[in-house]
Design an enzyme around this catalytic site. Structure first.
Site, mmCIF file in Angstrom:
data_model
loop_
_atom_site.group_PDB
_atom_site.id
_atom_site.type_symbol
_atom_site.label_atom_id
_atom_site.label_comp_id
_atom_site.label_asym_id
_atom_site.label_seq_id
_atom_site.Cartn_x
_atom_site.Cartn_y
_atom_site.Cartn_z
ATOM 1 N N THR A 266 0.839 -1.208 0.000
ATOM 2 C CA THR A 266 0.000 0.000 0.000
ATOM 3 C C THR A 266 0.873 1.257 0.000
ATOM 4 O O THR A 266 0.555 2.241 -0.668
ATOM 5 C CB THR A 266 -0.915 0.000 1.251
ATOM 6 O OG1 THR A 266 -1.665 -1.203 1.231
ATOM 7 C CG2 THR A 266 -1.843 1.187 1.272
ATOM 8 N N HIS B 215 1.990 1.929 -3.424
ATOM 9 C CA HIS B 215 0.940 2.605 -4.210
ATOM 10 C C HIS B 215 0.961 4.113 -3.919
ATOM 11 O O HIS B 215 0.846 4.934 -4.826
ATOM 12 C CB HIS B 215 -0.454 2.069 -3.843
ATOM 13 C CG HIS B 215 -0.715 0.685 -4.348
ATOM 14 N ND1 HIS B 215 -0.822 0.400 -5.682
ATOM 15 C CD2 HIS B 215 -0.887 -0.497 -3.704
ATOM 16 C CE1 HIS B 215 -1.047 -0.899 -5.848
ATOM 17 N NE2 HIS B 215 -1.093 -1.466 -4.652
ATOM 18 N N GLU C 14 2.461 -0.179 9.264
ATOM 19 C CA GLU C 14 2.909 -1.372 10.007
ATOM 20 C C GLU C 14 4.032 -0.959 10.958
ATOM 21 O O GLU C 14 5.059 -0.448 10.513
ATOM 22 C CB GLU C 14 3.444 -2.420 9.021
ATOM 23 C CG GLU C 14 2.435 -2.833 7.960
ATOM 24 C CD GLU C 14 3.039 -3.727 6.865
ATOM 25 O OE1 GLU C 14 4.269 -3.979 6.885
ATOM 26 O OE2 GLU C 14 2.291 -4.152 5.992
ATOM 27 N N CYS D 143 -20.861 0.707 14.915
ATOM 28 C CA CYS D 143 -21.728 0.187 13.846
ATOM 29 C C CYS D 143 -22.175 -1.245 14.166
ATOM 30 O O CYS D 143 -21.703 -1.861 15.118
ATOM 31 C CB CYS D 143 -20.998 0.250 12.498
ATOM 32 S SG CYS D 143 -19.696 -0.979 12.321
ATOM 33 N N CYS E 135 -19.205 -3.738 14.336
ATOM 34 C CA CYS E 135 -18.397 -3.564 15.548
ATOM 35 C C CYS E 135 -19.116 -4.129 16.775
ATOM 36 O O CYS E 135 -18.510 -4.729 17.646
ATOM 37 C CB CYS E 135 -18.079 -2.090 15.769
ATOM 38 S SG CYS E 135 -16.771 -1.484 14.689
ATOM 39 N N GLU F 42 4.337 -19.169 -8.294
ATOM 40 C CA GLU F 42 5.012 -17.861 -8.238
ATOM 41 C C GLU F 42 5.865 -17.706 -9.497
ATOM 42 O O GLU F 42 6.409 -18.674 -10.006
ATOM 43 C CB GLU F 42 5.876 -17.770 -6.962
ATOM 44 C CG GLU F 42 6.761 -16.537 -6.827
ATOM 45 C CD GLU F 42 6.028 -15.193 -6.852
ATOM 46 O OE1 GLU F 42 5.161 -14.954 -6.003
ATOM 47 O OE2 GLU F 42 6.349 -14.379 -7.742
ATOM 48 N N ILE G 118 -11.225 -12.018 2.457
ATOM 49 C CA ILE G 118 -10.471 -11.680 3.672
ATOM 50 C C ILE G 118 -10.109 -10.208 3.668
ATOM 51 O O ILE G 118 -9.494 -9.716 2.723
ATOM 52 C CB ILE G 118 -9.157 -12.495 3.756
ATOM 53 C CG1 ILE G 118 -9.439 -14.001 3.676
ATOM 54 C CG2 ILE G 118 -8.386 -12.139 5.023
ATOM 55 C CD1 ILE G 118 -10.274 -14.562 4.796
ATOM 56 N N THR G 119 -10.472 -9.522 4.730
ATOM 57 C CA THR G 119 -9.992 -8.150 4.865
ATOM 58 C C THR G 119 -9.321 -8.020 6.227
ATOM 59 O O THR G 119 -9.901 -8.366 7.253
ATOM 60 C CB THR G 119 -11.125 -7.125 4.618
ATOM 61 O OG1 THR G 119 -10.577 -5.817 4.683
ATOM 62 C CG2 THR G 119 -12.274 -7.240 5.577
HETATM 63 P P1 NAD Z 1 3.114 -8.768 -3.416
HETATM 64 O O1 NAD Z 1 2.647 -7.963 -4.566
HETATM 65 O O2 NAD Z 1 4.450 -8.513 -2.836
HETATM 66 O O3 NAD Z 1 3.033 -10.324 -3.798
HETATM 67 C C1 NAD Z 1 2.296 -10.840 -4.848
HETATM 68 C C2 NAD Z 1 3.103 -11.977 -5.480
HETATM 69 O O4 NAD Z 1 2.309 -12.582 -6.485
HETATM 70 C C3 NAD Z 1 4.403 -11.477 -6.127
HETATM 71 O O5 NAD Z 1 5.523 -12.162 -5.596
HETATM 72 C C4 NAD Z 1 4.168 -11.792 -7.607
HETATM 73 O O6 NAD Z 1 5.359 -12.163 -8.288
HETATM 74 C C5 NAD Z 1 3.171 -12.951 -7.539
HETATM 75 N N1 NAD Z 1 2.424 -13.094 -8.792
HETATM 76 C C6 NAD Z 1 2.005 -12.115 -9.654
HETATM 77 N N2 NAD Z 1 1.413 -12.668 -10.720
HETATM 78 C C7 NAD Z 1 1.433 -13.997 -10.554
HETATM 79 C C8 NAD Z 1 0.975 -15.106 -11.329
HETATM 80 N N3 NAD Z 1 0.365 -14.926 -12.515
HETATM 81 N N4 NAD Z 1 1.150 -16.349 -10.839
HETATM 82 C C9 NAD Z 1 1.790 -16.537 -9.657
HETATM 83 N N5 NAD Z 1 2.250 -15.531 -8.878
HETATM 84 C C10 NAD Z 1 2.078 -14.282 -9.331
HETATM 85 O O7 NAD Z 1 1.974 -8.608 -2.313
HETATM 86 P P2 NAD Z 1 1.883 -8.957 -0.735
HETATM 87 O O8 NAD Z 1 2.284 -7.764 0.037
HETATM 88 O O9 NAD Z 1 2.519 -10.280 -0.425
HETATM 89 O O10 NAD Z 1 0.293 -9.062 -0.649
HETATM 90 C C11 NAD Z 1 -0.387 -10.121 -1.320
HETATM 91 C C12 NAD Z 1 -1.720 -9.650 -1.891
HETATM 92 O O11 NAD Z 1 -2.628 -9.361 -0.806
HETATM 93 C C13 NAD Z 1 -1.682 -8.358 -2.717
HETATM 94 O O12 NAD Z 1 -2.611 -8.478 -3.778
HETATM 95 C C14 NAD Z 1 -2.133 -7.297 -1.730
HETATM 96 O O13 NAD Z 1 -2.707 -6.186 -2.382
HETATM 97 C C15 NAD Z 1 -3.164 -8.064 -0.951
HETATM 98 N N6 NAD Z 1 -3.479 -7.587 0.415
HETATM 99 C C16 NAD Z 1 -4.773 -7.676 0.798
HETATM 100 C C17 NAD Z 1 -5.126 -7.323 2.086
HETATM 101 C C18 NAD Z 1 -6.549 -7.473 2.499
HETATM 102 O O14 NAD Z 1 -6.900 -7.060 3.613
HETATM 103 N N7 NAD Z 1 -7.395 -8.090 1.681
HETATM 104 C C19 NAD Z 1 -4.163 -6.864 2.984
HETATM 105 C C20 NAD Z 1 -2.836 -6.800 2.568
HETATM 106 C C21 NAD Z 1 -2.497 -7.182 1.268
HETATM 107 ZN ZN ZN Z 2 -17.716 0.001 13.127
#
Ligand code: NAD
Ligand code: ZN
Length: 348
Positions: A46, A49, A70, A102, A105, A201, A293-294
């Site tokens: 994030t 981004h 973090e 809410c 919560c 990966e 999952i969030t």
């Molecule tokens: P990251 O981007 O470092 O890891 C993603 C991995 O996926 C990378 O190593 C990349 O090489 C691999 N990848 C990309 N395309 C691929 C494919 N076609 N096949 C196989 N592997 C592939 O991200 P991260 O920090 O480890 O986070 C993982 C994911 O979780 C991200 O999408 C992030 O946005 C998401 N996230 C979600 C939450 C939530 O609350 N839902 C919280 C944190 C992160």
């Molecule tokens: Zn709330």
């Protein structure tokens, strides 16, 4: 206390980049606020981004604002009504700030609060010497847990929350994407008794990370047929559980295709846009169950993370690839952007 200004990494203007500068220490505390001295903070996707100032950040971030969410640190002062932490406590922090009012919560689901505020997104973050947070997000951390690991308990919690939606004992688990979170999920699945942990990966650095965290097999879907290989490893059935941790559409579709009928999907990856795939064939008629999952469960996930680290059931050392002084944050963002890192930790 120390000087009235502090070092912080700030999004100063609505443009790419971040700036290291001195800003005022946020000393004024509301009754439930806590001032924490930040000891270690880690860079998340994030933050990348926000650094790049992509469309997602432009919609949400209002500069000037301190980046980062973090971290681990020590409580240095507390508001008048704070009762759950005291000065001197070592703490980690949930980054999702629940409203506590809410429906969600009030029914034990603070992690999906309707009015969620996020540290470093909706308000000043933790890439600073001090941060002011409401007491509700703080979790006392066992001082025996090294600072580096404490500072990544938040993403470690993502791995735990995603992996533990279903019983993994004796299950064949497929993880798509071995970024820092996918790599940590490998270890969570192993310690939970998975029969085999199979990782998909595409980047060499991340394949190595998955291997170090205990993956049984790592498949590069650009070089091998993922579905065929998974079936060959599972008596032609397919995997029982998919942990989607890539945020990549192709990886997700291949993951679904590699599952046995009746399998469980736990979806953490965040996709860049809308998805289009054969949901009838890949999901409905296979009788799959999918969990979105969030974040982390407050604070069930944090308790599991604490116990796993305190009792050394999981070693996070392979995931911590860079520890840098805050002044060298640019170097940290650079390795993150190039995908040649696990977690990058900043020292304040
Ligand atoms: P990251 O981007 O470092 O890891 C993603 C991995 O996926 C990378 O190593 C990349 O090489 C691999 N990848 C990309 N395309 C691929 C494919 N076609 N096949 C196989 N592997 C592939 O991200 P991260 O920090 O480890 O986070 C993982 C994911 O979780 C991200 O999408 C992030 O946005 C998401 N996230 C979600 C939450 C939530 O609350 N839902 C919280 C944190 C992160
Ligand atoms: Zn709330």
């Amino acid at each position: 206390m120390e000087s009235e200004t502090m070092i912080a990494i700030v999004k100063e203007r609505p443009a790419p980049g971040l700036t290291l500068k001195r800003v005022p220490v946020p000393r004024e505390l509301g009754p439930h606020d806590v001032l924490v001295k930040v000891k270690r903070a880690s860079i998340c996707g994030t933050d990348v981004h926000i650094y790049n100032w992509d469309a997602w950040s432009q919609e949400r971030i209002r500069p000037p604002q301190i980046d980062g969410h973090e971290f681990t640190g020590e409580v240095v002062s507390i508001g008048g009504d704070v009762s759950t932490v005291k000065v001197g406590d070592s703490v980690v922090s949930e980054t999702h700030i629940p409203c506590q009012k809410c429906l969600q919560c009030r029914t034990g689901k603070m992690h999906i609060c309707k009015n969620m505020q996020i540290l470093g997104v909706h308000r000043d973050g933790v890439f600073a010497e001090y941060v002011r947070v409401p007491e509700v997000v703080l979790w006392k951390v066992d001082p025996s847990i090294p600072l580096e690991y404490a500072s990544i308990m938040e993403p470690f919690g993502n791995a735990i929350h995603t992996a533990l939606v279903t019983d993994l004992t004796g299950k064949n688990v497929l993880i798509t994407g071995a970024g820092p979170i996918g790599a940590m999920a490998v270890a969570v699945a192993k310690v939970s008794g998975a029969a085999q942990v199979i990782v998909s990966e595409i980047k060499e650095f991340r394949k190595e990370l998955a291997r170090k965290m205990g993956a049984d097999v790592i498949i590069d879907p650009t070089k091998e047929d993922l579905t065929k290989k998974v079936k060959a490893m599972t008596e032609d059935n397919g995997a029982d559980v998919l942990l989607e941790m890539s945020g990549n559409t192709t990886a997700f579709k291949q993951g679904l295709d590699s599952l046995t009928n009746g399998a469980v999907v736990s979806l953490l990856g965040v996709f860049p846009g809308e998805l289009s795939f054969d949901i009838n064939g890949l999901f409905t008629f296979k009788g799959l169950t999918m969990y979105g999952i969030t974040g982390r469960k407050m604070f069930e996930t944090w308790q599991v993370a604490t116990q796993l680290l305190k009792n050394k059931r999981i070693d996070l050392s392979p995931v911590v690839t860079h520890i840098l002084p805050a002044e060298k944050f640019e170097e940290g963002f650079d390795v993150m952007i190039r995908g040649i890192s696990g977690k990058v930790i900043l020292e304040f």
